[in-house]
Design a protein around this motif. Structure first.
Motif, short mmCIF file in Angstrom:
data_model
loop_
_atom_site.label_atom_id
_atom_site.label_comp_id
_atom_site.label_asym_id
_atom_site.label_seq_id
_atom_site.Cartn_x
_atom_site.Cartn_y
_atom_site.Cartn_z
N GLY A 129 -71.87 -17.11 60.26
CA GLY A 129 -71.15 -18.37 60.24
C GLY A 129 -69.70 -18.20 60.65
N PRO A 130 -68.94 -19.30 60.71
CA PRO A 130 -67.54 -19.22 61.13
C PRO A 130 -66.68 -18.33 60.24
CG PRO A 130 -68.32 -21.47 61.23
CD PRO A 130 -69.40 -20.69 60.56
N TRP A 195 -61.09 -27.26 67.97
CA TRP A 195 -62.21 -28.15 68.29
C TRP A 195 -62.14 -28.49 69.78
CZ3 TRP A 195 -66.19 -29.03 65.20
CH2 TRP A 195 -66.03 -28.97 63.81
N VAL A 196 -63.24 -28.37 70.49
CA VAL A 196 -63.26 -28.68 71.92
C VAL A 196 -64.46 -29.59 72.23
CG1 VAL A 196 -62.09 -26.55 72.60
CG2 VAL A 196 -64.58 -26.59 72.53
N ARG A 197 -64.22 -30.52 73.14
CA ARG A 197 -65.29 -31.43 73.59
C ARG A 197 -64.89 -31.99 74.94
NH1 ARG A 197 -66.66 -37.01 70.44
NH2 ARG A 197 -64.61 -37.51 71.33
N PRO A 198 -65.83 -32.13 75.89
CA PRO A 198 -65.48 -32.77 77.17
C PRO A 198 -64.96 -34.18 76.93
CG PRO A 198 -67.68 -31.79 77.27
CD PRO A 198 -67.26 -31.75 75.84
N PHE A 199 -64.02 -34.60 77.79
CA PHE A 199 -63.47 -35.95 77.65
C PHE A 199 -64.55 -37.02 77.83
CE2 PHE A 199 -59.27 -33.99 78.76
CZ PHE A 199 -58.65 -34.31 77.56
N ASP A 200 -65.55 -36.74 78.64
CA ASP A 200 -66.69 -37.64 78.77
C ASP A 200 -67.92 -36.78 79.07
OD1 ASP A 200 -66.19 -36.90 81.39
OD2 ASP A 200 -65.71 -38.92 82.09
N LEU A 264 -67.42 -28.78 69.61
CA LEU A 264 -67.69 -27.38 69.30
C LEU A 264 -66.47 -26.81 68.60
CD1 LEU A 264 -69.30 -26.09 72.63
CD2 LEU A 264 -70.49 -26.83 70.55
N LEU A 265 -66.70 -25.95 67.62
CA LEU A 265 -65.61 -25.26 66.94
C LEU A 265 -65.46 -23.88 67.55
CD1 LEU A 265 -63.54 -25.47 64.63
CD2 LEU A 265 -65.22 -24.33 63.16
N TYR A 266 -64.31 -23.63 68.13
CA TYR A 266 -64.00 -22.36 68.79
C TYR A 266 -63.13 -21.54 67.83
CZ TYR A 266 -62.69 -19.48 72.94
OH TYR A 266 -62.50 -18.47 73.85
N VAL A 267 -63.75 -20.62 67.11
CA VAL A 267 -63.08 -19.82 66.09
C VAL A 267 -62.52 -18.56 66.74
CG1 VAL A 267 -63.41 -18.56 63.93
CG2 VAL A 267 -64.61 -20.72 64.31
N GLN A 268 -61.22 -18.31 66.57
CA GLN A 268 -60.55 -17.26 67.32
C GLN A 268 -59.77 -16.32 66.40
OE1 GLN A 268 -58.23 -19.93 69.71
NE2 GLN A 268 -59.76 -20.01 71.32
N GLU A 269 -59.63 -15.07 66.86
CA GLU A 269 -58.93 -14.05 66.09
C GLU A 269 -58.17 -13.11 67.01
OE1 GLU A 269 -59.86 -10.56 62.75
OE2 GLU A 269 -61.49 -11.63 63.75
N ALA A 270 -56.94 -12.77 66.64
CA ALA A 270 -56.19 -11.73 67.33
C ALA A 270 -56.67 -10.37 66.83
CB ALA A 270 -54.70 -11.89 67.09
N VAL A 271 -57.00 -9.48 67.74
CA VAL A 271 -57.51 -8.16 67.38
C VAL A 271 -56.41 -7.10 67.48
CG1 VAL A 271 -59.18 -6.36 67.97
CG2 VAL A 271 -59.83 -8.77 68.10
N ALA A 272 -55.59 -7.17 68.55
CA ALA A 272 -54.54 -6.17 68.76
C ALA A 272 -53.50 -6.73 69.71
CB ALA A 272 -55.13 -4.87 69.32
N THR A 281 -60.50 -12.50 70.34
CA THR A 281 -61.93 -12.78 70.33
C THR A 281 -62.16 -14.21 69.88
OG1 THR A 281 -62.24 -12.00 68.06
CG2 THR A 281 -62.52 -10.38 69.83
N GLY A 282 -63.29 -14.76 70.28
CA GLY A 282 -63.61 -16.13 69.89
C GLY A 282 -65.11 -16.34 69.82
N ARG A 283 -65.50 -17.30 69.00
CA ARG A 283 -66.91 -17.66 68.86
C ARG A 283 -67.05 -19.18 68.88
NH1 ARG A 283 -68.68 -15.36 63.39
NH2 ARG A 283 -66.49 -15.76 62.89
N PHE A 284 -68.02 -19.67 69.64
CA PHE A 284 -68.29 -21.10 69.73
C PHE A 284 -69.42 -21.47 68.76
CE2 PHE A 284 -66.34 -20.51 73.92
CZ PHE A 284 -65.54 -21.64 74.02
#
Length: 304
Positions: A129-130, A195-200, A264-272, A281-284
């Motif tokens: 999960g996220p 959060w990302v989604r196409p405008f249409d 979509l939820l784009y979960v992101q993390e700084a690694v270095a 890194t990121g996960r959709f």
């Protein structure tokens, strides 16, 4: 957006991944595509990633699905200019196929990647999960980029960059804990979500199935914010004078199909971050936490 301005659309993305067959000069197949307008000196890197994904997918005719791609950005690409994507058919097996794609502009390579395809087979299923240390409000409760930027100015932001961030990227993007356009909103943590989604609704793309177009859409939009958790933890907003960033290399894995026209939820993390480079890194995830894809990208981060 002014009253007489056209509403933002996702047509910029679909134009970017609309390819025209061409005579190959180096490998087995070739396609041309055009980089899309943006207010920076050079084209958006996601154009090249998504175009290469589309070119590779158009070279696989036996129903296999793109499951991973690994690429390097070699040179900046010109805006609004043709890019030739040459595809080498490295292997076609029963379960997997592999392609190399090299993108050329002005006679020189600007991007190169390997893409792998899988037929799929029965097996176990698992998805993490996220698992965020952030409270993530629903996207409808967050301001879009246009609303956030409407009364703000400063740094290196111009009217052109404000318009691009607000509606020129094909996707509505809403940040948690807050955007990084002019200042680092929220704490300087190595985590964020967008959060990302196409405008249409995404338009059909000639030569691609809807599933292939959706995978290209994830490859396209992932590059916009993947370095932001690194910028956030370093306290560097996009409009900070003297800040220069560039994508260096990129990896992406597509795990399963899912709706890309919804949030979509784009979960992101700084690694270095070290020596002028940062890895994010990121996960959709879908709204019901289905894990669609994973991204890793290193970029150059240079300050004056």
């Amino acid at each position: 957006m002014t009253a007489d301005a056209a509403p933002p659309t996702s047509a910029v993305f679909t134009a970017a991944v609309t390819l025209s067959p061409a005579d190959p000069q180096h490998f087995d197949l070739a396609f041309t595509a055009t980089t899309q307008p943006c207010p920076w000196p050079k084209a958006y890197g996601g154009d090249l990633v998504a175009q290469a994904a589309a070119a590779a997918m158009r070279s696989v005719a036996d129903g296999k699905s793109l499951h991973s791609m690994h690429g390097y950005f070699l040179r900046p690409a010109d805006i609004g200019a043709a890019v030739r994507h040459e595809v080498e058919l490295l292997r076609d097996g029963r379960g997997y196929s592999t392609r190399q794609v090299r993108a050329y502009q002005n006679g020189r390579p600007v991007y190169v990647c390997l893409a792998n395809f899988a037929a799929g087979e029965p097996g176990g299923s698992f998805e993490a999960g996220p698992d965020l240390d952030l409270e993530v409000p629903a996207p409808e409760t967050l301001p879009d980029s246009a609303a956030y930027l409407a009364e703000r100015s400063g740094g290196t932001m111009t009217e052109a960059s404000k318009a691009y961030w607000s509606g020129g990227r094909s996707f509505d993007m809403r940040h948690v804990p807050g955007p990084l356009y002019l200042a680092v909103e929220g704490k300087q943590t190595p985590h964020q979500a967008v959060w990302v989604r196409p405008f249409d609704r995404l338009r059909p793309v000639e030569g691609l199935t809807d599933d292939q177009r959706d995978r290209a859409a994830l490859a396209y939009v992932c590059d916009y914010t993947i370095l932001e958790p690194v910028l956030r933890v370093l306290g560097l907003p996009w409009a900070m004078p003297g800040l220069v960033t560039a994508s260096l290399d990129h990896a992406m894995w597509f795990h399963r199909r899912g709706p890309v026209d919804d949030w979509l939820l784009y979960v992101q993390e700084a690694v270095a971050a070290e020596s002028g480079r940062g890895l994010g890194t990121g996960r959709f995830f879908t709204r019901d936490h289905r894990h669609l894809a994973t991204v890793a990208q290193e970029g150059m981060i240079r300050t004056a």
